[in-house]
Design an enzyme around this catalytic site. Sequence first.
Site, PDB file in Angstrom:
ATOM      1  N   ASP A  16       0.917  -0.684   0.171  1.00  0.00           N
ATOM      2  CA  ASP A  16       0.064  -0.422  -0.712  1.00  0.00           C
ATOM      3  C   ASP A  16       0.743   1.136   0.061  1.00  0.00           C
ATOM      4  O   ASP A  16       2.039   1.539   0.464  1.00  0.00           O
ATOM      5  CB  ASP A  16      -0.861   0.185   1.209  1.00  0.00           C
ATOM      6  N   CYS A  79      -4.451  -1.683  -2.335  1.00  0.00           N
ATOM      7  CA  CYS A  79      -5.130  -0.679  -2.453  1.00  0.00           C
ATOM      8  C   CYS A  79      -5.820   0.224  -3.437  1.00  0.00           C
ATOM      9  O   CYS A  79      -5.781  -0.366  -4.264  1.00  0.00           O
ATOM     10  CB  CYS A  79      -3.604   0.608  -2.334  1.00  0.00           C
ATOM     11  N   GLU A 156      -3.058   8.895   8.586  1.00  0.00           N
ATOM     12  CA  GLU A 156      -1.397   8.364   8.945  1.00  0.00           C
ATOM     13  C   GLU A 156      -1.214   9.065   9.707  1.00  0.00           C
ATOM     14  O   GLU A 156      -0.166   8.661  10.666  1.00  0.00           O
ATOM     15  CB  GLU A 156      -1.291   9.249   6.985  1.00  0.00           C
ATOM     16  N   CYS A 188     -11.112   2.889   0.808  1.00  0.00           N
ATOM     17  CA  CYS A 188      -9.553   3.240   0.901  1.00  0.00           C
ATOM     18  C   CYS A 188      -9.357   2.490   2.069  1.00  0.00           C
ATOM     19  O   CYS A 188      -9.922   2.324   2.434  1.00  0.00           O
ATOM     20  CB  CYS A 188      -9.636   4.576   0.747  1.00  0.00           C
ATOM     21  N   HIS A 190      -7.782   2.597   3.958  1.00  0.00           N
ATOM     22  CA  HIS A 190      -7.415   3.127   5.270  1.00  0.00           C
ATOM     23  C   HIS A 190      -7.738   3.722   6.142  1.00  0.00           C
ATOM     24  O   HIS A 190      -8.097   3.818   7.677  1.00  0.00           O
ATOM     25  CB  HIS A 190      -6.506   4.822   4.548  1.00  0.00           C
TER      26      HIS A 190
HETATM   27  N1  DGL Z   1      -5.216   2.938   1.108  1.00  0.00           N
HETATM   28  C1  DGL Z   1      -4.975   3.293  -0.075  1.00  0.00           C
HETATM   29  C2  DGL Z   1      -6.066   2.977  -0.899  1.00  0.00           C
HETATM   30  O1  DGL Z   1      -7.127   2.411  -0.695  1.00  0.00           O
HETATM   31  C3  DGL Z   1      -4.107   4.876  -0.549  1.00  0.00           C
HETATM   32  C4  DGL Z   1      -4.009   5.670   0.182  1.00  0.00           C
HETATM   33  C5  DGL Z   1      -3.612   6.958  -1.146  1.00  0.00           C
HETATM   34  O2  DGL Z   1      -2.207   6.837  -0.036  1.00  0.00           O
HETATM   35  O3  DGL Z   1      -4.089   8.231  -0.962  1.00  0.00           O
HETATM   36  O4  DGL Z   1      -6.519   3.732  -2.066  1.00  0.00           O
END
Ligand code: DGL
Length: 276
Positions: A16, A79, A156, A188, A190
Site C-alpha cells: 500500500d 490499495c 496516517e 480505501c 486507510h
Molecule cells: N490506502 C490507499 C487506498 O486504498 C491509498 C491512499 C492514498 O495513498 O491516498 O486507496
Amino acid sequence: MTSAKEHDDRPIGVFDSGIGGLTVMSELTRQLPRESIVYLGDTARVPYGDKSSDTIIRYALEDASFLEKCNVKLIIAACNTVSAVALGELKKKISVPVCGVIEAGAASASGIRGTVAVIGTKTTISSGAYWQEIKRISPYTDVECIACPLLVPLAEEGIKSWNILGGVFDIYLGKYLANMPQALLLGCTHYPLFTEEFDRFFSGKVKIISSASAAAEYVKKLINSGDVLANSGRKTPEYRFCVTDTTEKFLSSASRFFGDRISSAEQVTITNSEQL
Ligand code: DGL
C-alpha cells in the site's frame, strides 16, 4: 498424505502507499493464520490518491517488483487507488499472480437495494472503477461515489479526535444525515481505521462495508480453492514489515494492529536511482 507440491511456503506480498494496507494484512493474519507475509508501505510517497494514473502505475510497478524480489507467491495490491488504475499493468508485468481490492469490495455491496455510498481517494473515485464494478454485478443498486481526500492524511497521522473527524465527515457525508444510504463502502484501505467513527456519525444505522476485509476473504478463497497453494504450516508464520521512509511513525501505527507481533520495520529502497 500430502505431497510437497500441495504447499507453497513462500510468503504473501502485500503493499500500500502507507499504513492503509495493514487493515488488509491484519484481516489476512486472522483469516489465514498459517501464512507468512511481507508488507511494503511506500511511506516516502504517500498519499497516492491525488496523483496521476501514470505516476501511480510507476509507483505500483516499483512496489510490486520489490515484493517479487522477496520471493512472494502472490501479491495483493492492498490499495484501492492502485487497484483502480494500475492492476492491468501489474498483471501484465509482474511474474507472480496479483490481485487488487476493488472486485472484492464491490462484490460485498452487490444485491443491496437502495443506495450504496462509496468513499475513496480522488483517483479511485474519478476512475469510476467502483461504480462500474458494482453496476456490473448488481445493476439495480444505486451507487453514489464521493472522494474524501482529507481522510488519508488524518489516518496516517493517527488522528482520532471526534471534533476533527466529525467535522470532516460532515463535509463529505453530511448530506446523507437527512437521507441515509443503505451502506457505506470504505473504498480505501486507510478508512477502516475510522470504522467506529463512521458508525457513530450515522448513529449505527448504516451498514459499513470494508474493502479490506472483503479482499482478505477473497484471498482466503483463492487459497482454499488451491488456485494459490497454502503454506504447509510446518513453521511459525513470519511477518516482515518494510517501508520506504523512516520507520518510527509506521511502527506506532502498526503496533495498533499487531501488538507485540511487530517489533521492527525495515527501511528499504525500491527505486533504481539510475532510472530517475
Ligand atoms: N490506502 C490507499 C487506498 O486504498 C491509498 C491512499 C492514498 O495513498 O491516498 O486507496
